[in-house]
Design a protein around this motif. Structure first.
Motif, PDB file in Angstrom:
ATOM      1  N   VAL A  29       0.860  -1.181   0.000  1.00 38.45           N
ATOM      2  CA  VAL A  29       0.000   0.000   0.000  1.00 38.45           C
ATOM      3  C   VAL A  29       0.897   1.233   0.000  1.00 38.45           C
ATOM      4  CG1 VAL A  29      -1.725   1.278   1.337  1.00 38.45           C
ATOM      5  CG2 VAL A  29      -1.793  -1.213   1.286  1.00 38.45           C
ATOM      6  N   LYS A  30       0.506   2.244  -0.745  1.00 37.93           N
ATOM      7  CA  LYS A  30       1.245   3.508  -0.750  1.00 37.93           C
ATOM      8  C   LYS A  30       0.500   4.494   0.142  1.00 37.93           C
ATOM      9  CE  LYS A  30       2.810   7.280  -3.695  1.00 37.93           C
ATOM     10  NZ  LYS A  30       2.713   7.885  -5.037  1.00 37.93           N
ATOM     11  N   GLY A  31       1.244   5.123   1.049  1.00 39.58           N
ATOM     12  CA  GLY A  31       0.619   6.081   1.949  1.00 39.58           C
ATOM     13  C   GLY A  31       1.473   7.312   2.168  1.00 39.58           C
ATOM     14  N   ARG A  32       0.802   8.394   2.509  1.00 43.70           N
ATOM     15  CA  ARG A  32       1.463   9.667   2.832  1.00 43.70           C
ATOM     16  C   ARG A  32       1.265   9.924   4.314  1.00 43.70           C
ATOM     17  NH1 ARG A  32       2.987  13.911  -0.042  1.00 43.70           N
ATOM     18  NH2 ARG A  32       1.970  13.109  -1.900  1.00 43.70           N
ATOM     19  N   LEU A  33       2.364  10.153   5.030  1.00 37.43           N
ATOM     20  CA  LEU A  33       2.261  10.465   6.450  1.00 37.43           C
ATOM     21  C   LEU A  33       1.802  11.902   6.627  1.00 37.43           C
ATOM     22  CD1 LEU A  33       4.618   8.022   6.525  1.00 37.43           C
ATOM     23  CD2 LEU A  33       4.098   8.532   8.893  1.00 37.43           C
ATOM     24  N   ILE A  34       0.804  12.078   7.472  1.00 38.86           N
ATOM     25  CA  ILE A  34       0.187  13.373   7.704  1.00 38.86           C
ATOM     26  C   ILE A  34       0.546  13.825   9.112  1.00 38.86           C
ATOM     27  CG2 ILE A  34      -2.011  14.611   7.847  1.00 38.86           C
ATOM     28  CD1 ILE A  34      -1.480  13.504   5.055  1.00 38.86           C
ATOM     29  N   GLU A  35       0.984  15.071   9.249  1.00 39.96           N
ATOM     30  CA  GLU A  35       1.189  15.620  10.588  1.00 39.96           C
ATOM     31  C   GLU A  35      -0.169  15.954  11.163  1.00 39.96           C
ATOM     32  OE1 GLU A  35       3.944  18.669  11.831  1.00 39.96           O
ATOM     33  OE2 GLU A  35       5.220  18.080  10.149  1.00 39.96           O
ATOM     34  N   PHE A  36      -0.450  15.418  12.309  1.00 41.19           N
ATOM     35  CA  PHE A  36      -1.712  15.678  12.981  1.00 41.19           C
ATOM     36  C   PHE A  36      -1.378  16.005  14.428  1.00 41.19           C
ATOM     37  CE2 PHE A  36      -6.068  15.098  14.321  1.00 41.19           C
ATOM     38  CZ  PHE A  36      -6.767  15.526  13.195  1.00 41.19           C
ATOM     39  N   PRO A  37      -1.186  17.277  14.731  1.00 38.54           N
ATOM     40  CA  PRO A  37      -0.641  17.678  16.036  1.00 38.54           C
ATOM     41  C   PRO A  37      -1.498  17.316  17.242  1.00 38.54           C
ATOM     42  CG  PRO A  37      -1.350  19.589  14.774  1.00 38.54           C
ATOM     43  CD  PRO A  37      -1.471  18.408  13.869  1.00 38.54           C
ATOM     44  N   SER A  38      -2.765  16.994  17.050  1.00 35.63           N
ATOM     45  CA  SER A  38      -3.632  16.665  18.186  1.00 35.63           C
ATOM     46  C   SER A  38      -3.435  15.242  18.692  1.00 35.63           C
ATOM     47  CB  SER A  38      -5.094  16.854  17.811  1.00 35.63           C
ATOM     48  OG  SER A  38      -5.323  18.201  17.474  1.00 35.63           O
ATOM     49  N   CYS A  39      -2.649  14.443  17.988  1.00 36.35           N
ATOM     50  CA  CYS A  39      -2.436  13.052  18.378  1.00 36.35           C
ATOM     51  C   CYS A  39      -0.958  12.792  18.628  1.00 36.35           C
ATOM     52  CB  CYS A  39      -2.938  12.105  17.297  1.00 36.35           C
ATOM     53  SG  CYS A  39      -4.720  12.131  17.063  1.00 36.35           S
ATOM     54  N   ASN A  40      -0.679  12.074  19.711  1.00 33.91           N
ATOM     55  CA  ASN A  40       0.686  11.697  20.059  1.00 33.91           C
ATOM     56  C   ASN A  40       0.855  10.185  19.935  1.00 33.91           C
ATOM     57  OD1 ASN A  40       1.492  14.352  20.852  1.00 33.91           O
ATOM     58  ND2 ASN A  40       0.338  14.056  22.745  1.00 33.91           N
ATOM     59  N   PHE A  41       2.058   9.765  19.635  1.00 30.42           N
ATOM     60  CA  PHE A  41       2.397   8.342  19.536  1.00 30.42           C
ATOM     61  C   PHE A  41       1.538   7.610  18.506  1.00 30.42           C
ATOM     62  CE2 PHE A  41       3.288   9.670  23.926  1.00 30.42           C
ATOM     63  CZ  PHE A  41       4.668   9.605  23.861  1.00 30.42           C
ATOM     64  N   VAL A  42       1.229   8.303  17.443  1.00 34.66           N
ATOM     65  CA  VAL A  42       0.464   7.688  16.359  1.00 34.66           C
ATOM     66  C   VAL A  42       0.904   8.312  15.038  1.00 34.66           C
ATOM     67  CG1 VAL A  42      -1.469   9.302  16.538  1.00 34.66           C
ATOM     68  CG2 VAL A  42      -1.843   7.074  15.526  1.00 34.66           C
ATOM     69  N   ASN A  43       0.997   7.472  14.033  1.00 31.91           N
ATOM     70  CA  ASN A  43       1.265   7.940  12.673  1.00 31.91           C
ATOM     71  C   ASN A  43      -0.067   7.942  11.938  1.00 31.91           C
ATOM     72  OD1 ASN A  43       4.405   7.897  12.398  1.00 31.91           O
ATOM     73  ND2 ASN A  43       3.879   6.025  13.494  1.00 31.91           N
ATOM     74  N   VAL A  44      -0.452   9.088  11.439  1.00 31.11           N
ATOM     75  CA  VAL A  44      -1.668   9.211  10.644  1.00 31.11           C
ATOM     76  C   VAL A  44      -1.221   9.088   9.194  1.00 31.11           C
ATOM     77  CG1 VAL A  44      -3.627  10.669  10.024  1.00 31.11           C
ATOM     78  CG2 VAL A  44      -2.736  10.708  12.361  1.00 31.11           C
ATOM     79  N   ILE A  45      -1.716   8.050   8.515  1.00 29.98           N
ATOM     80  CA  ILE A  45      -1.280   7.749   7.153  1.00 29.98           C
ATOM     81  C   ILE A  45      -2.471   7.840   6.219  1.00 29.98           C
ATOM     82  CG2 ILE A  45      -0.208   6.033   5.650  1.00 29.98           C
ATOM     83  CD1 ILE A  45       1.000   4.790   8.238  1.00 29.98           C
TER      84      ILE A  45
END
Length: 118
Positions: A29-45
């Motif tokens: 799967v191809k994914g782009r990592l998104i910065e999501f400052p409201s969440c810690n210790f998680v990668n939003v892809i």
């Protein structure tokens, strides 16, 4: 004799071709990592290609569709190609922490392998 050798070569070629193809491996799967400052210790892809269906995550005016969550330390690359399995509450450690104003309707996954090239 020549027919026997040809038959053996055809058999070996077919065997090697089919033996090297492993259908049990998950699709990349191809994914782009998104910065999501409201969440810690998680990668939003955000999923860009592949059969993995993502959900949505939103917070005060910011909404991102077709995303999955990967708990853990941040991945530093912006585009990744990865294999995955779905998060299992019994065997995986859930370290996702998001502030109360974040609405998450996205599946959690565990990345089993990733690369920066396809």
């Amino acid at each position: 004799m020549k027919t026997l050798i040809k038959s053996i070569l055809v058999f070996l070629t077919g065997f090697i071709f089919f033996a090297c193809e492993d259908d049990s491996l998950p699709e990349s799967v191809k994914g782009r990592l998104i910065e999501f400052p409201s969440c810690n210790f998680v990668n939003v892809i955000q999923i860009e290609s592949g059969n993995l269906k993502g959900g949505s995550i939103s917070s005060t005016g910011l909404q991102i569709e077709n995303v999955v969550l990967f708990p853990g330390n941040p991945i530093q690359d912006s585009i990744i190609y990865f294999n995955y399995r779905f998060f299992d509450q019994k065997k995986d450690r859930d370290s996702v922490y998001c502030t109360a104003d974040v609405l998450i309707k996205a599946p959690k996954i565990i990345i089993t392998n990733y690369s920066t090239s396809d």
